[in-house]
Motif scaffolding. Structure first.
Motif, PDB file in Angstrom:
ATOM      1  N   TYR A   5       0.363  -0.996   0.389  1.00 45.93           N
ATOM      2  CA  TYR A   5       0.068  -0.311   0.123  1.00 45.93           C
ATOM      3  C   TYR A   5       0.710   1.463   0.153  1.00 45.93           C
ATOM      4  O   TYR A   5       0.668   2.206  -0.919  1.00 45.93           O
ATOM      5  CB  TYR A   5      -0.529   0.011   1.060  1.00 45.93           C
ATOM      6  CG  TYR A   5      -1.800   0.991   1.105  1.00 45.93           C
ATOM      7  CD1 TYR A   5      -2.152   1.996   0.034  1.00 45.93           C
ATOM      8  CD2 TYR A   5      -1.831   1.979   2.483  1.00 45.93           C
ATOM      9  CE1 TYR A   5      -2.730   2.910  -0.193  1.00 45.93           C
ATOM     10  CE2 TYR A   5      -2.298   3.210   2.057  1.00 45.93           C
ATOM     11  CZ  TYR A   5      -2.784   3.431   1.457  1.00 45.93           C
ATOM     12  OH  TYR A   5      -3.411   5.061   1.565  1.00 45.93           O
ATOM     13  N   PRO A   6       1.824   1.254   1.028  1.00 44.58           N
ATOM     14  CA  PRO A   6       2.569   2.967   1.219  1.00 44.58           C
ATOM     15  C   PRO A   6       3.449   2.387  -0.135  1.00 44.58           C
ATOM     16  O   PRO A   6       3.940   3.929  -1.423  1.00 44.58           O
ATOM     17  CB  PRO A   6       3.212   2.920   2.337  1.00 44.58           C
ATOM     18  CG  PRO A   6       3.681   1.188   2.797  1.00 44.58           C
ATOM     19  CD  PRO A   6       2.002   0.961   2.111  1.00 44.58           C
ATOM     20  N   MET A   7       3.920   1.576  -0.849  1.00 44.34           N
ATOM     21  CA  MET A   7       4.700   1.210  -1.810  1.00 44.34           C
ATOM     22  C   MET A   7       4.048   1.567  -3.049  1.00 44.34           C
ATOM     23  O   MET A   7       4.875   2.201  -4.179  1.00 44.34           O
ATOM     24  CB  MET A   7       5.031   0.157  -1.824  1.00 44.34           C
ATOM     25  CG  MET A   7       6.831   0.111  -3.788  1.00 44.34           C
ATOM     26  SD  MET A   7       6.605  -1.930  -3.522  1.00 44.34           S
ATOM     27  CE  MET A   7       4.832  -2.809  -4.898  1.00 44.34           C
ATOM     28  N   THR A   8       2.945   1.426  -3.467  1.00 43.19           N
ATOM     29  CA  THR A   8       1.634   1.694  -4.640  1.00 43.19           C
ATOM     30  C   THR A   8       1.441   3.029  -4.782  1.00 43.19           C
ATOM     31  O   THR A   8       1.144   4.133  -5.215  1.00 43.19           O
ATOM     32  CB  THR A   8       0.356   0.477  -5.049  1.00 43.19           C
ATOM     33  OG1 THR A   8       0.995  -0.312  -4.826  1.00 43.19           O
ATOM     34  CG2 THR A   8      -0.627   1.009  -5.887  1.00 43.19           C
ATOM     35  N   VAL A   9       0.887   3.611  -3.968  1.00 47.11           N
ATOM     36  CA  VAL A   9       0.927   5.167  -3.103  1.00 47.11           C
ATOM     37  C   VAL A   9       2.370   5.735  -3.186  1.00 47.11           C
ATOM     38  O   VAL A   9       2.066   6.900  -4.211  1.00 47.11           O
ATOM     39  CB  VAL A   9      -0.048   5.448  -1.948  1.00 47.11           C
ATOM     40  CG1 VAL A   9       0.050   7.339  -1.674  1.00 47.11           C
ATOM     41  CG2 VAL A   9      -0.896   4.688  -1.580  1.00 47.11           C
ATOM     42  N   ALA A  10       3.459   5.703  -3.238  1.00 45.99           N
ATOM     43  CA  ALA A  10       4.596   6.011  -3.714  1.00 45.99           C
ATOM     44  C   ALA A  10       4.369   6.404  -5.107  1.00 45.99           C
ATOM     45  O   ALA A  10       5.148   7.681  -5.574  1.00 45.99           O
ATOM     46  CB  ALA A  10       5.718   6.175  -3.431  1.00 45.99           C
ATOM     47  N   THR A  11       4.087   5.513  -5.424  1.00 39.82           N
ATOM     48  CA  THR A  11       4.656   4.584  -6.932  1.00 39.82           C
ATOM     49  C   THR A  11       3.530   5.483  -7.295  1.00 39.82           C
ATOM     50  O   THR A  11       4.619   6.557  -9.056  1.00 39.82           O
ATOM     51  CB  THR A  11       4.490   3.325  -7.760  1.00 39.82           C
ATOM     52  OG1 THR A  11       5.388   2.617  -6.930  1.00 39.82           O
ATOM     53  CG2 THR A  11       4.638   2.604  -8.795  1.00 39.82           C
ATOM     54  N   ASN A  12       2.128   5.840  -7.983  1.00 33.42           N
ATOM     55  CA  ASN A  12       1.280   6.516  -7.612  1.00 33.42           C
ATOM     56  C   ASN A  12       1.818   7.838  -8.045  1.00 33.42           C
ATOM     57  O   ASN A  12       1.947   9.254  -9.025  1.00 33.42           O
ATOM     58  CB  ASN A  12       0.124   6.906  -7.681  1.00 33.42           C
ATOM     59  CG  ASN A  12      -1.461   7.000  -8.530  1.00 33.42           C
ATOM     60  OD1 ASN A  12      -1.400   7.270  -9.254  1.00 33.42           O
ATOM     61  ND2 ASN A  12      -1.913   7.669  -6.822  1.00 33.42           N
ATOM     62  N   SER A  13       2.153   8.741  -6.826  1.00 29.36           N
ATOM     63  CA  SER A  13       2.438   9.756  -6.658  1.00 29.36           C
ATOM     64  C   SER A  13       3.411  10.403  -8.202  1.00 29.36           C
ATOM     65  O   SER A  13       3.708  11.303  -8.164  1.00 29.36           O
ATOM     66  CB  SER A  13       2.910  10.137  -5.182  1.00 29.36           C
ATOM     67  OG  SER A  13       3.312  10.914  -4.703  1.00 29.36           O
ATOM     68  N   ALA A  39      -4.569   6.325   5.873  1.00 37.60           N
ATOM     69  CA  ALA A  39      -4.300   7.636   5.841  1.00 37.60           C
ATOM     70  C   ALA A  39      -3.013   8.201   6.569  1.00 37.60           C
ATOM     71  O   ALA A  39      -1.646   8.821   5.174  1.00 37.60           O
ATOM     72  CB  ALA A  39      -5.482   8.775   6.343  1.00 37.60           C
ATOM     73  N   GLY A  40      -2.332   7.253   7.224  1.00 37.13           N
ATOM     74  CA  GLY A  40      -1.506   7.715   7.642  1.00 37.13           C
ATOM     75  C   GLY A  40      -0.363   7.200   6.792  1.00 37.13           C
ATOM     76  O   GLY A  40       1.411   8.346   6.644  1.00 37.13           O
ATOM     77  N   ILE A  41      -0.010   6.012   6.316  1.00 41.14           N
ATOM     78  CA  ILE A  41       1.213   5.266   6.236  1.00 41.14           C
ATOM     79  C   ILE A  41       0.400   5.547   4.226  1.00 41.14           C
ATOM     80  O   ILE A  41       1.935   5.568   3.842  1.00 41.14           O
ATOM     81  CB  ILE A  41       1.006   3.790   6.049  1.00 41.14           C
ATOM     82  CG1 ILE A  41      -0.422   2.995   6.027  1.00 41.14           C
ATOM     83  CG2 ILE A  41       1.528   3.698   7.651  1.00 41.14           C
ATOM     84  CD1 ILE A  41       0.071   1.963   6.033  1.00 41.14           C
ATOM     85  N   GLY A  42      -0.116   5.636   4.053  1.00 35.22           N
ATOM     86  CA  GLY A  42      -0.761   5.769   2.851  1.00 35.22           C
ATOM     87  C   GLY A  42       0.157   7.695   2.316  1.00 35.22           C
ATOM     88  O   GLY A  42       1.351   7.981   1.249  1.00 35.22           O
TER      89      GLY A  42
END
Length: 468
Positions: free
Chosen positions: A145-153, A192-195
């Protein structure tokens, strides 16, 4: 009594894994597994978030008598049988003081790795705890999850940077071009925090307080994100339709300096821009010590953005920058916070460019598409066993389903090598340790590498800024 699933690691797994200690071949003494992005929406992934999981769940004494007792009770009720590996957990408590006899090696956080490459590996360090490696899969895979948010961003950052490079004098404003509006749309405060922290790997604008708290606690960042005073519809519409001018002037007077954002589409965005802001409050805006950020919040974004820019340009005047693109006065900008996603950004930016407007004039806000519109399959994240030691014999383990060869897994012990600007996963223990980029981040209850947020950001920076 332990405090249930929110604190008890023994309960943070899938039900069937509780029975797996009975399913491995006799005399298994080692299980080695790996995590990768098997493919997906984006060709590379930004590796981020494992450190959060390690610090939150794995470091120090995580096995206690109370937690074993609680897990035994829960699993007995759950299965109507005693499949729970009470002896195994008691062994960890007695022989390792409740610390996990596990080693985790991973790429540095923030690394941008092409998919189909190993991102981290996990193995037991005590032969009697072979079953532990994959017991932890459920928890560790949540790094998706945090990995995919960081990637998308990051991919959105690349789009904005491209258009900014083409239409603006410099890239100085890029860190604040995509603002996180996703807190209310997240599934929990924790997500919300980690994403949100994943987004802050790439940008510095956020309204998700949980994200800056996560970066502060788990990545030693005093303050990772920033925001400005901003109106919501309730703080405008409570003045009534006839009181919109007073609502706007109240914002400008109560925040007389710095940037301030006013949502302007409560009734008629065109009238708000042309008459209320462009005439009635024009002098107040021009003489204010700061920047007014006008926020449209409805309609077709590509059309609305350009029309708002055109109206504001007519009312306040505009100039052209060194690249020939129109600029509003420095005291005036807009923010588009509705309908923003990886897919919509390029459409809006291209529309602005075609109409002669610099991307310097706009910032974006994104909520659900930034933190929620994704799942584990967005980057096809998976955790698989690739090696075992059985009866003293090394076994290269893999799966190769005839119905989906895309799910074929890797074999043996793995290294991720970097050479000539390329990453390559080498299987079956044939890698060159000197080229291996992996770092041992956790071993036997101890965090061995503690990344700062500055380090993560530096690793994840886009090429355009690295070469600027």
């Amino acid at each position: 009594m332990a405090s249930s699933i929110t604190e008890n690691l023994l309960l943070v797994t899938d039900s069937y894994k509780v029975t797996h200690h009975l399913q491995y071949p006799p005399n298994t003494t080692a299980v080695y597994s790996y995590f990768e992005s098997r493919g997906g929406k984006f060709p590379c992934t930004v590796f981020f978030g494992l450190q959060y999981i390690i610090k939150r769940w794995l470091t120090g004494q995580v096995v206690t008598k109370e937690k074993i007792k609680e897990a035994k009770e829960v699993y007995h009720l759950h299965f109507s049988n005693d499949y729970f590996n009470e002896d195994g957990w008691n062994y960890i408590l007695e022989h390792h003081n409740g610390c996990l006899p596990v080693r985790i090696r991973a790429v540095p956080e923030g690394s941008v790795i092409p998919f189909k490459n190993v991102l981290f590996t996990v193995e037991n360090t005590d032969p009697k705890c072979f079953w532990l490696t994959n017991y932890l899969e459920t928890l560790l895979v949540q790094a998706w999850y945090p990995m995919t948010v960081a990637t998308n961003s990051r991919y959105q950052k690349e789009i904005i940077a491209k258009y900014l490079h083409e239409t603006a004098d410099n890239l100085d404003s890029l860190p604040f071009k995509l603002h996180d509006f996703g807190f209310r749309g997240s599934t929990s405060v924790e997500s919300a925090g980690i994403g949100g922290a994943g987004h802050l790997v790439n940008f510095k604008g956020t309204d998700t307080i949980a994200a800056i708290c996560a970066a502060r606690k788990f990545y030693a960042c005093n303050i990772a994100g920033f925001s400005i005073p901003a109106a919501e519809h309730s703080t405008i519409t409570t003045w009534g339709r006839e009181g919109e001018r007073e609502a706007f002037s109240n914002m400008l007077n109560n925040f007389p300096s710095g940037a301030v954002s006013i949502v302007s589409d409560s009734y008629d965005i065109w009238n708000a821009c042309e008459n209320v802001l462009g005439q009635q409050l024009k002098s107040l805006i021009e003489n204010r010590n700061g920047t007014l950020v006008v926020r449209p919040d409805s309609g077709e974004p590509a059309e609305v953005v350009v029309k708002v820019l055109n109206i504001l340009g007519e009312k306040f005047g505009c100039t052209k920058n060194s690249k020939g693109y129109k600029m509003l006065p420095s005291f005036l900008r807009i923010i588009q916070g509705d309908g923003i996603s990886y897919e919509s950004l390029a459409v809006i930016l291209e529309s602005m460019k075609k109409q002669g407007w610099s991307v310097e004039n706009i910032v974006f806000g994104s909520g659900g598409a930034l933190l929620q519109r994704m799942d584990r399959d967005t980057q096809k994240c998976a955790y698989k066993c690739s090696y075992a030691l059985i009866n003293g014999k090394e076994v290269n383990v893999y799966k190769q389903p005839v119905t989906d060869l895309g799910k074929k897994s890797k074999k043996g012990r793995l290294t991720l090598e970097y050479s000539d600007g390329q990453y390559k996963t080498v299987e079956e223990g044939k890698g060159d340790p000197k080229k291996d980029v992996f770092v041992t981040v956790f071993e036997n209850g101890k965090l061995l590498k503690d990344y700062t947020f500055d380090e993560v950001r530096a690793n994840a920076e886009i090429d355009l800024l690295k070469t600027a």
